[in-house]
Motif scaffolding. Structure first.
Motif, PDB file in Angstrom:
ATOM      1  N   VAL A   1       0.840  -1.205   0.000  1.00 53.99           N
ATOM      2  CA  VAL A   1       0.000   0.000   0.000  1.00 53.99           C
ATOM      3  C   VAL A   1       0.874   1.254   0.000  1.00 53.99           C
ATOM      4  O   VAL A   1       0.595   2.227  -0.708  1.00 53.99           O
ATOM      5  N   GLY A   2       1.947   1.227   0.769  1.00 49.93           N
ATOM      6  CA  GLY A   2       2.862   2.375   0.783  1.00 49.93           C
ATOM      7  C   GLY A   2       3.491   2.617  -0.576  1.00 49.93           C
ATOM      8  O   GLY A   2       3.626   3.763  -1.013  1.00 49.93           O
ATOM      9  N   ASN A   3       3.882   1.546  -1.254  1.00 48.88           N
ATOM     10  CA  ASN A   3       4.457   1.699  -2.596  1.00 48.88           C
ATOM     11  C   ASN A   3       3.439   2.246  -3.580  1.00 48.88           C
ATOM     12  O   ASN A   3       3.762   3.094  -4.423  1.00 48.88           O
ATOM     13  N   ILE A   4       2.201   1.781  -3.476  1.00 43.83           N
ATOM     14  CA  ILE A   4       1.152   2.277  -4.383  1.00 43.83           C
ATOM     15  C   ILE A   4       0.900   3.765  -4.139  1.00 43.83           C
ATOM     16  O   ILE A   4       0.784   4.554  -5.084  1.00 43.83           O
ATOM     17  N   VAL A   5       0.835   4.161  -2.877  1.00 45.22           N
ATOM     18  CA  VAL A   5       0.612   5.578  -2.554  1.00 45.22           C
ATOM     19  C   VAL A   5       1.784   6.418  -3.064  1.00 45.22           C
ATOM     20  O   VAL A   5       1.592   7.513  -3.606  1.00 45.22           O
ATOM     21  N   TRP A   6       2.997   5.908  -2.927  1.00 42.11           N
ATOM     22  CA  TRP A   6       4.180   6.631  -3.414  1.00 42.11           C
ATOM     23  C   TRP A   6       4.113   6.809  -4.929  1.00 42.11           C
ATOM     24  O   TRP A   6       4.371   7.898  -5.456  1.00 42.11           O
ATOM     25  N   ILE A   7       3.747   5.770  -5.651  1.00 42.77           N
ATOM     26  CA  ILE A   7       3.672   5.846  -7.112  1.00 42.77           C
ATOM     27  C   ILE A   7       2.597   6.836  -7.538  1.00 42.77           C
ATOM     28  O   ILE A   7       2.815   7.660  -8.449  1.00 42.77           O
ATOM     29  N   VAL A   8       1.442   6.804  -6.897  1.00 41.89           N
ATOM     30  CA  VAL A   8       0.346   7.711  -7.270  1.00 41.89           C
ATOM     31  C   VAL A   8       0.736   9.158  -7.005  1.00 41.89           C
ATOM     32  O   VAL A   8       0.507  10.042  -7.841  1.00 41.89           O
ATOM     33  N   THR A   9       1.349   9.425  -5.850  1.00 39.25           N
ATOM     34  CA  THR A   9       1.683  10.825  -5.532  1.00 39.25           C
ATOM     35  C   THR A   9       2.784  11.354  -6.442  1.00 39.25           C
ATOM     36  O   THR A   9       2.692  12.489  -6.918  1.00 39.25           O
ATOM     37  N   THR A  10       3.813  10.571  -6.671  1.00 36.93           N
ATOM     38  CA  THR A  10       4.878  11.066  -7.550  1.00 36.93           C
ATOM     39  C   THR A  10       4.379  11.236  -8.971  1.00 36.93           C
ATOM     40  O   THR A  10       4.762  12.190  -9.657  1.00 36.93           O
ATOM     41  N   SER A  11       3.506  10.343  -9.435  1.00 36.06           N
ATOM     42  CA  SER A  11       2.949  10.494 -10.789  1.00 36.06           C
ATOM     43  C   SER A  11       2.092  11.750 -10.881  1.00 36.06           C
ATOM     44  O   SER A  11       2.140  12.466 -11.882  1.00 36.06           O
ATOM     45  N   ALA A  12       1.313  12.001  -9.839  1.00 36.11           N
ATOM     46  CA  ALA A  12       0.476  13.199  -9.848  1.00 36.11           C
ATOM     47  C   ALA A  12       1.329  14.459  -9.867  1.00 36.11           C
ATOM     48  O   ALA A  12       0.995  15.435 -10.544  1.00 36.11           O
ATOM     49  N   LEU A  13       2.432  14.439  -9.137  1.00 27.13           N
ATOM     50  CA  LEU A  13       3.285  15.622  -9.117  1.00 27.13           C
ATOM     51  C   LEU A  13       4.049  15.797 -10.424  1.00 27.13           C
ATOM     52  O   LEU A  13       4.211  16.922 -10.911  1.00 27.13           O
ATOM     53  N   LEU A  14       4.525  14.707 -10.998  1.00 26.26           N
ATOM     54  CA  LEU A  14       5.345  14.817 -12.205  1.00 26.26           C
ATOM     55  C   LEU A  14       4.519  14.990 -13.477  1.00 26.26           C
ATOM     56  O   LEU A  14       4.989  15.597 -14.433  1.00 26.26           O
ATOM     57  N   VAL A  15       3.310  14.469 -13.505  1.00 26.53           N
ATOM     58  CA  VAL A  15       2.486  14.552 -14.722  1.00 26.53           C
ATOM     59  C   VAL A  15       1.330  15.520 -14.530  1.00 26.53           C
ATOM     60  O   VAL A  15       1.083  16.380 -15.373  1.00 26.53           O
ATOM     61  N   GLY A  16       0.630  15.393 -13.442  1.00 23.54           N
ATOM     62  CA  GLY A  16      -0.593  16.171 -13.242  1.00 23.54           C
ATOM     63  C   GLY A  16      -0.353  17.651 -13.025  1.00 23.54           C
ATOM     64  O   GLY A  16      -1.095  18.487 -13.545  1.00 23.54           O
ATOM     65  N   LEU A  17       0.652  17.999 -12.250  1.00 24.10           N
ATOM     66  CA  LEU A  17       0.895  19.412 -11.953  1.00 24.10           C
ATOM     67  C   LEU A  17       1.285  20.202 -13.204  1.00 24.10           C
ATOM     68  O   LEU A  17       0.694  21.259 -13.465  1.00 24.10           O
ATOM     69  N   PRO A  18       2.245  19.741 -14.013  1.00 26.89           N
ATOM     70  CA  PRO A  18       2.536  20.483 -15.242  1.00 26.89           C
ATOM     71  C   PRO A  18       1.347  20.527 -16.205  1.00 26.89           C
ATOM     72  O   PRO A  18       1.124  21.533 -16.884  1.00 26.89           O
ATOM     73  N   LEU A  19       0.579  19.443 -16.254  1.00 22.01           N
ATOM     74  CA  LEU A  19      -0.605  19.434 -17.117  1.00 22.01           C
ATOM     75  C   LEU A  19      -1.617  20.472 -16.655  1.00 22.01           C
ATOM     76  O   LEU A  19      -2.188  21.211 -17.472  1.00 22.01           O
ATOM     77  N   ALA A  20      -1.833  20.565 -15.362  1.00 18.91           N
ATOM     78  CA  ALA A  20      -2.781  21.552 -14.833  1.00 18.91           C
ATOM     79  C   ALA A  20      -2.302  22.974 -15.116  1.00 18.91           C
ATOM     80  O   ALA A  20      -3.104  23.854 -15.481  1.00 18.91           O
ATOM     81  N   VAL A  21      -1.017  23.219 -14.972  1.00 26.68           N
ATOM     82  CA  VAL A  21      -0.478  24.565 -15.242  1.00 26.68           C
ATOM     83  C   VAL A  21      -0.630  24.908 -16.724  1.00 26.68           C
ATOM     84  O   VAL A  21      -1.025  26.033 -17.082  1.00 26.68           O
ATOM     85  N   SER A  22      -0.342  23.961 -17.612  1.00 21.43           N
ATOM     86  CA  SER A  22      -0.465  24.250 -19.045  1.00 21.43           C
ATOM     87  C   SER A  22      -1.930  24.458 -19.449  1.00 21.43           C
ATOM     88  O   SER A  22      -2.227  25.312 -20.293  1.00 21.43           O
ATOM     89  N   LEU A  23      -2.846  23.689 -18.862  1.00 21.43           N
ATOM     90  CA  LEU A  23      -4.267  23.902 -19.168  1.00 21.43           C
ATOM     91  C   LEU A  23      -4.738  25.271 -18.679  1.00 21.43           C
ATOM     92  O   LEU A  23      -5.540  25.933 -19.358  1.00 21.43           O
TER      93      LEU A  23
END
Length: 146
Positions: free
Chosen positions: A80-102
């Motif tokens: 569960v800890g690994n899954i949470v780590w993967i989701v948060t890092t993916s959100a920061l690396l992909v989601g944040l720049p996508l939100a800023v560009s949108l």
């Protein structure tokens, strides 16, 4: 060689069934109780002594069940800890720049829409569809015949 001897318990036991034996006993209950209570004994010592009450097979089953439950919880927590780590890092690396560009794209679209509206407004004023501000003043209401 072993010699077997029969001992009469009624004669030697301090807990004989006769009332005279109980009354003539040199040990009282308070002296027996004081011998048992030990001031150096802690609660942990008493709980540790309770281990002998549970049979060894039952103790083994309990410890193996607790060990397997503990390893299951440890493994589950790690996954569960690994899954949470993967989701948060993916959100920061992909989601944040996508939100800023949108957001930037939405700002550009809003500016373009505003510029088009300004151009349309100027074209209407120049073509005469809208009256000029001076001619659009309300006329005073004067009854006919004055």
């Amino acid at each position: 060689m072993v010699k077997v001897e029969i001992v009469d318990e009624k004669d030697n036991s301090p807990y004989a069934s006769g009332s005279s034996a109980a009354a003539s006993s040199s040990e009282s209950l308070s002296s027996v109780d004081s011998d048992i209570s030990n001031d150096d004994e802690t609660i942990f010592d008493r709980l540790a002594a309770l281990v002998d009450i549970v049979p060894p097979t039952t103790r083994h089953k309990i410890t193996s069940n607790l060990a397997s439950a503990g390893s299951f919880l440890k493994t589950t927590g790690k996954v569960v800890g690994n899954i949470v780590w993967i989701v948060t890092t993916s959100a920061l690396l992909v989601g944040l720049p996508l939100a800023v560009s949108l957001e930037d794209e939405a700002k550009v679209v809003a500016q373009e829409k505003e510029a088009l509206e300004q151009q349309a407004g100027q074209q209407m004023l120049s073509s005469g569809l809208y009256p000029s501000p001076a001619s659009s003043a309300p006329k005073p209401l004067v009854p006919p015949g004055f």
